[in-house]
Scaffold this motif. Structure first.
Motif, mmCIF file in Angstrom:
data_model
loop_
_atom_site.group_PDB
_atom_site.id
_atom_site.type_symbol
_atom_site.label_atom_id
_atom_site.label_comp_id
_atom_site.label_asym_id
_atom_site.label_seq_id
_atom_site.Cartn_x
_atom_site.Cartn_y
_atom_site.Cartn_z
ATOM 1 N N THR A 120 0.834 -1.206 0.000
ATOM 2 C CA THR A 120 0.000 0.000 0.000
ATOM 3 C C THR A 120 0.865 1.250 0.000
ATOM 4 N N CYS A 121 1.885 1.277 0.857
ATOM 5 C CA CYS A 121 2.793 2.434 0.917
ATOM 6 C C CYS A 121 3.561 2.616 -0.391
ATOM 7 N N ALA A 122 4.042 1.527 -0.959
ATOM 8 C CA ALA A 122 4.809 1.619 -2.210
ATOM 9 C C ALA A 122 3.945 2.171 -3.336
ATOM 10 N N ASN A 123 2.760 1.641 -3.485
ATOM 11 C CA ASN A 123 1.880 2.102 -4.559
ATOM 12 C C ASN A 123 1.418 3.537 -4.350
ATOM 13 N N ALA A 124 1.136 3.913 -3.110
ATOM 14 C CA ALA A 124 0.726 5.293 -2.831
ATOM 15 C C ALA A 124 1.857 6.261 -3.152
ATOM 16 N N ALA A 125 3.082 5.905 -2.801
ATOM 17 C CA ALA A 125 4.231 6.777 -3.065
ATOM 18 C C ALA A 125 4.461 6.934 -4.569
ATOM 19 N N ILE A 126 4.358 5.837 -5.309
ATOM 20 C CA ILE A 126 4.552 5.899 -6.762
ATOM 21 C C ILE A 126 3.481 6.790 -7.400
ATOM 22 N N ARG A 127 2.259 6.699 -6.919
ATOM 23 C CA ARG A 127 1.167 7.537 -7.463
ATOM 24 C C ARG A 127 1.344 9.005 -7.095
ATOM 25 N N ARG A 128 1.743 9.279 -5.875
ATOM 26 C CA ARG A 128 1.764 10.658 -5.365
ATOM 27 C C ARG A 128 2.984 11.466 -5.796
ATOM 28 N N PHE A 129 4.142 10.867 -5.745
ATOM 29 C CA PHE A 129 5.382 11.633 -5.915
ATOM 30 C C PHE A 129 5.907 11.536 -7.342
ATOM 31 N N GLN A 130 5.339 12.372 -8.197
ATOM 32 C CA GLN A 130 5.733 12.389 -9.594
ATOM 33 C C GLN A 130 5.998 13.820 -10.043
ATOM 34 N N SER A 131 6.907 13.939 -10.982
ATOM 35 C CA SER A 131 7.183 15.231 -11.596
ATOM 36 C C SER A 131 5.942 15.730 -12.319
ATOM 37 N N LYS A 132 5.682 17.009 -12.231
ATOM 38 C CA LYS A 132 4.583 17.594 -13.004
ATOM 39 C C LYS A 132 4.916 17.594 -14.482
ATOM 40 N N GLU A 133 6.204 17.624 -14.802
ATOM 41 C CA GLU A 133 6.648 17.667 -16.192
ATOM 42 C C GLU A 133 6.773 16.280 -16.821
ATOM 43 N N ALA A 134 6.954 15.280 -16.004
ATOM 44 C CA ALA A 134 7.178 13.927 -16.511
ATOM 45 C C ALA A 134 6.456 12.923 -15.618
ATOM 46 N N PRO A 135 5.166 12.732 -15.839
ATOM 47 C CA PRO A 135 4.428 11.773 -15.013
ATOM 48 C C PRO A 135 5.127 10.415 -14.984
ATOM 49 N N GLY A 136 5.210 9.855 -13.790
ATOM 50 C CA GLY A 136 5.873 8.576 -13.597
ATOM 51 C C GLY A 136 7.284 8.699 -13.061
ATOM 52 N N ILE A 137 7.871 9.892 -13.145
ATOM 53 C CA ILE A 137 9.226 10.090 -12.656
ATOM 54 C C ILE A 137 9.150 10.672 -11.242
ATOM 55 N N LEU A 138 9.813 10.023 -10.303
ATOM 56 C CA LEU A 138 9.743 10.398 -8.896
ATOM 57 C C LEU A 138 10.321 11.781 -8.638
ATOM 58 N N ALA A 139 9.605 12.545 -7.820
ATOM 59 C CA ALA A 139 10.071 13.877 -7.427
ATOM 60 C C ALA A 139 9.306 14.329 -6.197
ATOM 61 N N ASP A 140 10.006 15.041 -5.328
ATOM 62 C CA ASP A 140 9.338 15.710 -4.219
ATOM 63 C C ASP A 140 8.739 17.008 -4.746
ATOM 64 N N ASP A 141 7.830 17.579 -3.973
ATOM 65 C CA ASP A 141 7.155 18.807 -4.404
ATOM 66 C C ASP A 141 8.133 19.958 -4.646
ATOM 67 N N CYS A 142 9.251 19.977 -3.924
ATOM 68 C CA CYS A 142 10.215 21.072 -4.089
ATOM 69 C C CYS A 142 10.953 20.995 -5.418
ATOM 70 N N CYS A 143 10.749 19.921 -6.162
ATOM 71 C CA CYS A 143 11.433 19.786 -7.452
ATOM 72 C C CYS A 143 10.550 19.028 -8.444
ATOM 73 N N SER A 144 9.268 19.382 -8.482
ATOM 74 C CA SER A 144 8.381 18.685 -9.412
ATOM 75 C C SER A 144 8.436 19.290 -10.808
ATOM 76 N N THR A 145 9.086 20.468 -10.948
ATOM 77 C CA THR A 145 9.393 21.031 -12.259
ATOM 78 C C THR A 145 10.855 21.467 -12.240
ATOM 79 N N ALA A 146 11.512 21.358 -13.366
ATOM 80 C CA ALA A 146 12.932 21.702 -13.424
ATOM 81 C C ALA A 146 13.161 23.183 -13.157
ATOM 82 N N GLU A 147 12.262 24.031 -13.653
ATOM 83 C CA GLU A 147 12.441 25.476 -13.478
ATOM 84 C C GLU A 147 12.233 25.918 -12.032
ATOM 85 N N ALA A 148 11.413 25.201 -11.308
ATOM 86 C CA ALA A 148 11.112 25.590 -9.925
ATOM 87 C C ALA A 148 11.758 24.642 -8.927
ATOM 88 N N CYS A 149 12.845 24.034 -9.295
ATOM 89 C CA CYS A 149 13.513 23.081 -8.428
ATOM 90 C C CYS A 149 14.331 23.837 -7.383
#
Length: 173
Positions: free
Chosen positions: A53-82
């Motif tokens: 459950t934790c693994a699947n929730a993390a994979i769903r939640r923590f993704q780049s806004k620019e590249a769905p499926g690629i892991l990223a924290d909110d502080c770096c979900s876009t390259a320009e606003a990293c």
């Protein structure tokens, strides 16, 4: 603490033991790795369910806004606003390492294995080809030291996070 509304781990508790705080990749990673280890040691199916459950929730939640499926924290979900701190730059690497450990216990979890494979390929394909250095964002060209304002610590931490990901990828059968 696992937030029952989202099955994600948040950073803290109120004085009344109510989950509160930000969601970070490392929190979910550490917990899913702990549940995986507990399942491996005890065979208790409840721990397996929690880990998955934790693994699947993390994979769903923590993704780049620019590249769905690629892991990223909110502080770096876009390259320009990293704008992650040195600590936060390591967090998705901790999640990647934990997903690798998870896959050693649950090798048949293909969705998780595929997510690790996709992230590793993206990070490697977006490295600095001259140095093979990996960047903080795994979906865009490597962020070089001038983007870190000369902060060699942050540059090193980003490299370490990427190496956790590549090592996690090597654990997949």
């Amino acid at each position: 603490m696992v937030d029952p509304a989202t099955t994600l781990v948040v950073d803290g508790l109120t004085t009344d033991c109510v989950p509160t705080g930000d969601e970070w990749t490392y929190n979910s990673g550490i917990l899913l790795q702990a549940f995986s280890s507990l399942y491996k040691v005890t065979g208790n199916q409840t721990y397996a369910t929690y880990a998955k459950t934790c693994a699947n929730a993390a994979i769903r939640r923590f993704q780049s806004k620019e590249a769905p499926g690629i892991l990223a924290d909110d502080c770096c979900s876009t390259a320009e606003a990293c704008d992650c701190s040195a600590d936060a730059a390591s967090f998705h690497g901790i999640l990647a390492r934990s997903l690798g450990k998870f896959l050693t216990v649950f090798p048949d979890e293909e969705d998780i294995a595929d997510a690790v494979r996709v992230n590793a390929a993206s990070a490697w394909n977006n490295r600095d080809y001259a140095t093979d250095q990996l960047g903080i964002s795994w979906w865009s060209p490597v962020i070089v030291d001038e983007d870190f304002d000369g902060d060699k610590n942050l540059e090193c931490v980003a490299q370490m996070a990427g190496l956790h990901l590549l090592n996690a990828n090597k654990t997949i059968p």
